[in-house]
Write an enzyme that holds these catalytic residues in place. Structure first.
Site, short mmCIF file in Angstrom:
data_model
loop_
_atom_site.label_atom_id
_atom_site.label_comp_id
_atom_site.label_asym_id
_atom_site.label_seq_id
_atom_site.Cartn_x
_atom_site.Cartn_y
_atom_site.Cartn_z
N GLY A 224 22.47 16.24 19.43
CA GLY A 224 22.32 16.48 17.68
C GLY A 224 22.15 17.47 17.11
O GLY A 224 22.78 18.34 18.10
N SER A 225 20.73 17.96 16.55
CA SER A 225 21.44 19.44 15.40
C SER A 225 20.79 20.74 16.49
O SER A 225 19.73 20.05 17.41
CB SER A 225 20.96 19.51 14.49
N SER A 226 20.87 21.49 17.06
CA SER A 226 20.98 22.61 17.19
C SER A 226 19.12 23.60 16.69
O SER A 226 18.58 23.27 17.95
CB SER A 226 21.39 23.92 17.01
N ARG A 227 18.85 22.78 15.93
CA ARG A 227 17.54 23.67 15.52
C ARG A 227 16.64 22.54 16.55
O ARG A 227 15.94 22.69 16.88
CB ARG A 227 18.13 22.65 13.61
N VAL A 228 17.24 21.34 16.07
CA VAL A 228 16.35 20.17 16.47
C VAL A 228 16.17 20.33 18.53
O VAL A 228 15.17 20.03 18.94
CB VAL A 228 16.25 18.10 16.03
N ALA A 229 17.13 20.91 18.53
CA ALA A 229 17.16 20.84 19.94
C ALA A 229 16.71 22.27 20.86
O ALA A 229 15.62 22.13 21.95
CB ALA A 229 18.57 21.24 20.19
N GLU B 162 23.16 18.19 24.08
CA GLU B 162 24.70 18.57 23.80
C GLU B 162 24.16 18.63 22.25
O GLU B 162 24.26 17.42 21.42
CB GLU B 162 25.15 16.02 23.54
N CYS C 242 30.69 15.81 16.52
CA CYS C 242 30.33 17.05 17.24
C CYS C 242 31.47 17.42 17.78
O CYS C 242 31.56 18.41 18.54
CB CYS C 242 29.22 16.26 18.32
#
Ligand code: A1AUG
Length: 556
Positions: free
Chosen positions: A282-287, A301, A336
Site C-alpha cells: 500500500g501507500s508509503s505513508r502507512v508503510a 511493497e 502499483c
C-alpha cells in the site's frame, strides 16, 4: 462438475477439518445457487440488493453491527455493506493469532504433512478457478468493486490460478527445501532450514482485490505461518468469497483469520497481537508508520513511481506506443506498476510516438471500463496536481486533462481522461521542490513525459537516483550498451529490458517487488515466498563421537 467438486470438497474437509463450518455455509440461505461456495452473485449486487461482507475468526464467520457502506463506484448506489469489527471486538482476533507459536503451524520438524495438504488445497483451488463459471464470477466481482476492463480483471484471476497451479503436488514442500554443509569433524554437519514466523498479518490494497491478497496469503500458509488477512474494505468482498472457496477446497478453518475493520482498529490489533511479521502492500505513508509501530518486523511493497526510458534505437513505434498506453492507463493507472514517467530519447521524440499514444489513450472508454473511476484521488485533486505541473516553465499538456463526461461516478472518486503532461528534464531537476512535485505519485490515469538528448543520459540517471521508491521500470532498447548503463545505475526490483519492455503485467512467474530497501517484499515466485514468509534457521548437528583419548585442553 460442481457436484463432483462438492463431494471431493466434502472428503477433503472431513479429512482435514473436523470442526469445519463449511457445511453450514453451504446450506446457508446466502448461498449463490450456481456456485457451491459463493454467497453473492456478482451481477445481482445493487442498491436494492446490497451484499454483506463478513469477517472470519477462530473458525467462524462473524458479522458486526458496525457497517461500512460502500458506494458502487459506477453509479453511487450503496451496494455493499462491510461488517467492520470495532475496537471493542478485536479480542477474538488477538487471541487467535496469539495461539499460534513462533515456530508456526508447521515446519520441517513439525507436521510436515501440512506441506502436502497445502499442495492439495492449491490443486483444488486452481482447478476451481479454471472453471469458466468460477473465473467469470471472480472477474465480474473484481470489476464491480475495482472497475477495470473485463480483460484486466480476468488477467488477475488467471495469474492467481497459475500461481496456485505452480504450488500443486510437492511444490509446497520444495519451498521448504533445506541444505547441508559438512562440518569440521566427524558427526558435525550444519543444515539450513526455512523457518516460519508463526503469527503473521497481511494488509493489502484495493487495486488487485484477488491477486495480491491470495498470493501473499498462500505464500504465508505454505511456509507454516498463521495469517490474519486484512484487505481494503472497498474490495474485500472478493477475498471474502475466495476464503469461502478455499474452505471448500480443504483449507482448515483455524489456519486463517480474515478481518474487515478500519485502519485504526487494525493498528490496535497489530500492537496487541504482536505478529512476528507483517506484509504490507500500500501507500508509503502507512508503510512508514507501520514500520515504526511494528519495530521493523515488516515487509513492504509500497508506492511505485515507475518509469520507462526509451533508448536511442527507435523501432516498432506502434508497438512501443501501445505498451506505453497499457502501462500508463490500463486499470485507470491504478497498478502499483503503472508507468508514471516516460523518458524519451530525442530520437523517439522525432517520431509520432506521442500522437500515437494520444490516439490509443483516446480509444479508452467508460462503457468497457478501459478507463474508469479512480478510487483514491478525486478528479479535483488530479486536476489541481496537473495545474501545478503546468506552472513549471516549458511544461505542457500533451493530452487528456479533462474530467470524464456523462457518468454517474460518485464525487468521492475520481474520473479523469487518460492524461499526459510534458515537463522539460532540466526543469524536473531544477530544485527539490519541483522534483518532489513532478514525482508525486498520482494513483490514476496520469503520467509525466519528458525527453533527453543523447548527451543527457546522466540527467535521466540523476532523476532516477533521486526517486524514493523502486518498484518497476522499463528500459526500452535493444542496445546492450545502453541497457547496461541504465540497469547498472539504477535499482528497481522488477525491471524489464529490451524493445518489448513494459512496467506492468508482472505475472506469477516474475518476481514482483521493490529493491533497494531491506524491508522490500516480493510476490509471486518461490524466491518471493521464501524471502517474505520464512526466515533462515541453521541447525548444527554435532553428534560426535568425541575423539578417542580426548583430554581437557588448557583454557583459552
Ligand atoms: N501483476 C501486477 C502486480 C501485482 C502486485 O503486487 C502488476 O504487474 O501490476
Amino acid at each position: 462438475m460442481y457436484r463432483v467438486f462438492a463431494s471431493r470438497g466434502l472428503r477433503a474437509n472431513s479429512l482435514f477439518n473436523k470442526s469445519s463450518t463449511w457445511l453450514a455455509s453451504l446450506t446457508s440461505s446466502r448461498l449463490n445457487h450456481s456456485l457451491p461456495f459463493a454467497t453473492v452473485d456478482a451481477e445481482e449486487i445493487s442498491g436494492a440488493n446490497p451484499a454483506e461482507v463478513q469477517s472470519f475468526v477462530q473458525g467462524k464467520w462473524i458479522g458486526s453491527s458496525n457497517y461500512n457502506t460502500l458506494l458502487d463506484p459506477l453509479n453511487g448506489e450503496p451496494f455493499i455493506k462491510v461488517a467492520e469489527v470495532e475496537e471493542s471486538g478485536i479480542q477474538p482476533f488477538v487471541e487467535s493469532l496469539s495461539q499460534c507459536p513462533k515456530h508456526g503451524l508447521h515446519n520441517p520438524f513439525k507436521s510436515p504433512e501440512r506441506y502436502l495438504l497445502y499442495g492439495d488445497i492449491s490443486t483444488k483451488a486452481a482447478h476451481m478457478l479454471a472453471l469458466p463459471k468460477v473465473s467469470d464470477f471472480f472477474t465480474r466481482l473484481i470489476q464491480r468493486v475495482a472497475p477495470k476492463s473485463y480483460q484486466q480483471a480476468a488477467g488477475e484471476v488467471f495469474v492467481t490460478r497459475k500461481f496456485l497451479e505452480n504450488f500443486c503436488g510437492d511444490q509446497v514442500r520444495f519451498l521448504a527445501r533445506s541444505f547441508a554443509v559438512p562440518g569440521n569433524h566427524l558427526g558435525q554437519q550444519s543444515h539450513g532450514y526455512r523457518w516460519p514466523y508463526g503469527p503473521v498479518t497481511i494488509v493489502t490494497p484495493f487495486n488487485f482485490p484477488l491477486e495480491i491478497p491470495l498470493l501473499q496469503l498462500m505464500g504465508a500458509l505454505y511456509m507454516g505461518n498463521k495469517p490474519l488477512l486484512k484487505v481494503d474494505s472497498k474490495v474485500s468482498i472478493v477475498m471474502e468469497q475466495m476464503m469461502r472457496l478455499l474452505h471448500y477446497c480443504g483449507l482448515p478453518v483455524e489456519d486463517v483469520d480474515f478481518i474487515n475493520s478500519d485502519g485504526k482498529t487494525m493498528n490496535k490489533i497489530l500492537l496487541e497481537a504482536n505478529p512476528r511479521m507483517t506484509l504490507f502492500t500500500g501507500s508509503s505513508r502507512v508503510a512508514e508508520k507501520l514500520a515504526l509501530d511494528l519495530k521493523g518486523r515488516i515487509r513492504l511493497e509500497d508506492a511505485g513511481f515507475d518509469w520507462k526510458v526509451l533508448g536511442p534505437d527507435v523501432q516498432e513505434v506502434d508497438y512501443v506506443a501501445w505498451v506505453c498506453d497499457q502501462d500508463a492507463y490500463a486499470c485507470s493507472g491504478q497498478k502499483c506498476s503503472a508507468q508514471s514517467m516516460l523518458f524519451m530519447h530525442e530520437n523517439w521524440s522525432k517520431t509520432d510516438l506521442v500522437s500515437k499514444l494520444k490516439e490509443l489513450a483516446g480509444r479508452r472508454k467508460l462503457e468497457d471500463l478501459t478507463i474508469g473511476p479512480v478510487l483514491t484521488f478525486t478528479t479535483e485533486a488530479m486536476l489541481e496536481h496537473m495545474e501545478n505541473l503546468l506552472q513549471i516553465p516549458g511544461s505542457k499538456l500533451l493530452f487528456g486533462g479533462k474530467p470524464l463526461k456523462n457518468h454517474s461516478i460518485p464525487s468521492i472518486y475520481g474520473a479523469l481522461e487518460p492524461t499526459a503532461v510534458f515537463v522539460p528534464i532540466k526543469e524536473i531537476l531544477k530544485d527539490s521542490k519541483t522534483y518532489e512535485l513532478v514525482t508525486k505519485e498520482i494513483f490514476g490515469p496520469f503520467q509525466i513525459v519528458t525527453k533527453y538528448k543523447k548527451d543527457q543520459l546522466h540527467l535521466v540517471l540523476d532523476a532516477l537516483e533521486r526517486m524514493h521508491a523502486h518498484l518497476t521500470a522499463a528500459v526500452v532498447s535493444n542496445d546492450p550498451i545502453f541497457i547496461q548503463e541504465v540497469i547498472g545505475n539504477t535499482v528497481n526490483g522488477t525491471t524489464y529490458a529490451g524493445l518489448r519492455g513494459r512496467t506492468t503485467g508482472a505475472p506469477q512467474n516474475h518476481w514482483f517487488g521493490p529493491a533497494g530497501d531491506p524491508r522490500g517484499a516480493g510476490i509471486g515466485t518461490p524466491e518471493a515466498i521464501k524471502l517474505v514468509w520464512s526466515c533462515h534457521r541453521e541447525i548444527i548437528y554435532d553428534y560426535g563421537p568425541v575423539p578417542k583419548g580426548w583430554e581437557v585442553p588448557p583454557s583459552t
